[in-house]
Design an enzyme around this catalytic site. Structure first.
Site, PDB file in Angstrom:
ATOM      1  NE  ARG A  43       1.472 -41.323   8.842  1.00  0.00           N
ATOM      2  CZ  ARG A  43       2.023 -42.152   9.704  1.00  0.00           C
ATOM      3  NH1 ARG A  43       2.545 -43.295   9.283  1.00  0.00           N
ATOM      4  NH2 ARG A  43       2.087 -41.859  10.980  1.00  0.00           N
ATOM      5  CG  HIS A  44       3.079 -36.612   8.595  1.00  0.00           C
ATOM      6  ND1 HIS A  44       3.979 -37.233   9.428  1.00  0.00           N
ATOM      7  CD2 HIS A  44       1.852 -36.850   9.126  1.00  0.00           C
ATOM      8  CE1 HIS A  44       3.341 -37.820  10.429  1.00  0.00           C
ATOM      9  NE2 HIS A  44       2.039 -37.608  10.265  1.00  0.00           N
ATOM     10  CD  GLU A  83      11.108 -41.874  11.750  1.00  0.00           C
ATOM     11  OE1 GLU A  83      11.030 -43.109  11.561  1.00  0.00           O
ATOM     12  OE2 GLU A  83      12.183 -41.274  11.984  1.00  0.00           O
ATOM     13  CG  ASN A 122       5.240 -40.443  13.442  1.00  0.00           C
ATOM     14  OD1 ASN A 122       5.494 -39.873  12.389  1.00  0.00           O
ATOM     15  ND2 ASN A 122       4.007 -40.486  13.920  1.00  0.00           N
ATOM     16  CD  GLN A 156       3.036 -36.894  15.466  1.00  0.00           C
ATOM     17  OE1 GLN A 156       3.923 -36.084  15.289  1.00  0.00           O
ATOM     18  NE2 GLN A 156       2.717 -37.805  14.579  1.00  0.00           N
ATOM     19  NE  ARG A 193       1.557 -35.060  12.420  1.00  0.00           N
ATOM     20  CZ  ARG A 193       0.669 -34.528  13.245  1.00  0.00           C
ATOM     21  NH1 ARG A 193       0.956 -33.400  13.898  1.00  0.00           N
ATOM     22  NH2 ARG A 193      -0.507 -35.107  13.447  1.00  0.00           N
ATOM     23  CD  GLU A 253      -4.338 -38.426  12.011  1.00  0.00           C
ATOM     24  OE1 GLU A 253      -5.435 -38.498  11.424  1.00  0.00           O
ATOM     25  OE2 GLU A 253      -3.428 -39.265  11.876  1.00  0.00           O
ATOM     26  CG  LEU A 254      -9.421 -38.615  15.082  1.00  0.00           C
ATOM     27  CD1 LEU A 254     -10.811 -38.430  14.492  1.00  0.00           C
ATOM     28  CD2 LEU A 254      -9.241 -40.060  15.569  1.00  0.00           C
ATOM     29  CG  MET A 277      -5.699 -38.333  18.182  1.00  0.00           C
ATOM     30  SD  MET A 277      -6.590 -39.848  17.778  1.00  0.00           S
ATOM     31  CE  MET A 277      -5.605 -41.070  18.639  1.00  0.00           C
ATOM     32  N   GLY A 302      -1.962 -40.141   8.767  1.00  0.00           N
ATOM     33  CA  GLY A 302      -2.253 -41.559   8.672  1.00  0.00           C
ATOM     34  C   GLY A 302      -3.710 -41.943   8.837  1.00  0.00           C
TER      35      GLY A 302
END
Length: 215
Positions: free
Chosen positions: A8-9, A11, A15, A21, A58, A82-83, A85, A151
């Site tokens: 995972r990237h 911080e 975050n 994000q 990131r 990432e998902l 959002m 994540g």
């Protein structure tokens, strides 16, 4: 047997601010860059041959730090994003209305059909993540790839490999720059060929990191 490392990237500023994000972006913090260096030092002896990263800033910044230590080129892979959002991206979690928080919780709590307006479902997220993972099978024999992602994306991928439906409460804690590993074995008792060796390892980090539910 193919071994694939998952990171995972590090911080990010969002975050820390508890700002959503998704497929929007935020730079790494000073700690985030330190975390990336620490995970790089952790994997440098593993013989990493390929670093494949989500195309978000990131993850690319995290991947670049790892690549410098491991001496690898970086390959960008949009399927590792990432998902999405939707309408909640860039919003601070504390500013969400009751309805908006219910949309967000529907993903975290695994509500059937959970989806933020204009965003992705967890099943859609898994399908593209799993396709990206399976593409590692096309790498030359002896390859040891490392994927840098996000994540929710990584926890959904790992959960499904373990047999947990995409629409289920989050069961894995994947902190910033945590390290996981999945292995591919051509075995009749493995439905999709993949097995989880480790998930969310953080022993290489010098101080506690945030998990994906904290931003």
């Amino acid at each position: 047997m193919l071994q694939v490392y998952l990171v995972r990237h590090g911080e990010t500023e969002w975050n820390v601010a508890r700002r959503i994000q998704g497929q929007s972006d935020s730079p790494l913090t000073t700690l985030g860059r330190q975390q990336a260096m620490q995970v790089a030092q952790r994997v440098k002896s593993e013989g990493i041959t390929h670093i494949i990263t989500s195309d978000m800033g990131r993850t690319r910044e995290t991947a670049q730090i790892i690549a410098q230590v491991c001496g690898c080129e970086i390959i960008t892979e949009p399927r590792l994003r990432e998902l999405n959002m939707g309408v909640l991206e860039q919003r601070e979690i504390g500013s969400l209305s009751e309805q908006e928080e219910q949309w967000r919780q529907s993903l975290i709590n695994g509500a059937e059909g959970g989806r933020i307006p204009d965003g992705e479902s967890m099943d859609e997220l898994f399908m593209r993540m799993f396709a990206a993972l399976n593409s590692c099978l096309d790498l030359p024999e002896g390859s040891r790839p490392l994927l840098v992602s996000h994540g929710l994306a990584l926890s959904t991928l790992l959960s499904r490999i373990l047999g947990v439906p995409a629409n289920s409460p989050r069961r894995l804690r994947l902190r910033n720059c945590s390290l996981s590993r999945v292995d591919y074995q051509n075995s009749p008792w493995l439905a999709n060929g993949w097995i989880v060796e480790t998930a969310g390892e953080v022993t290489h980090l010098s101080q506690p990191a945030l998990d994906e539910q904290q931003g």
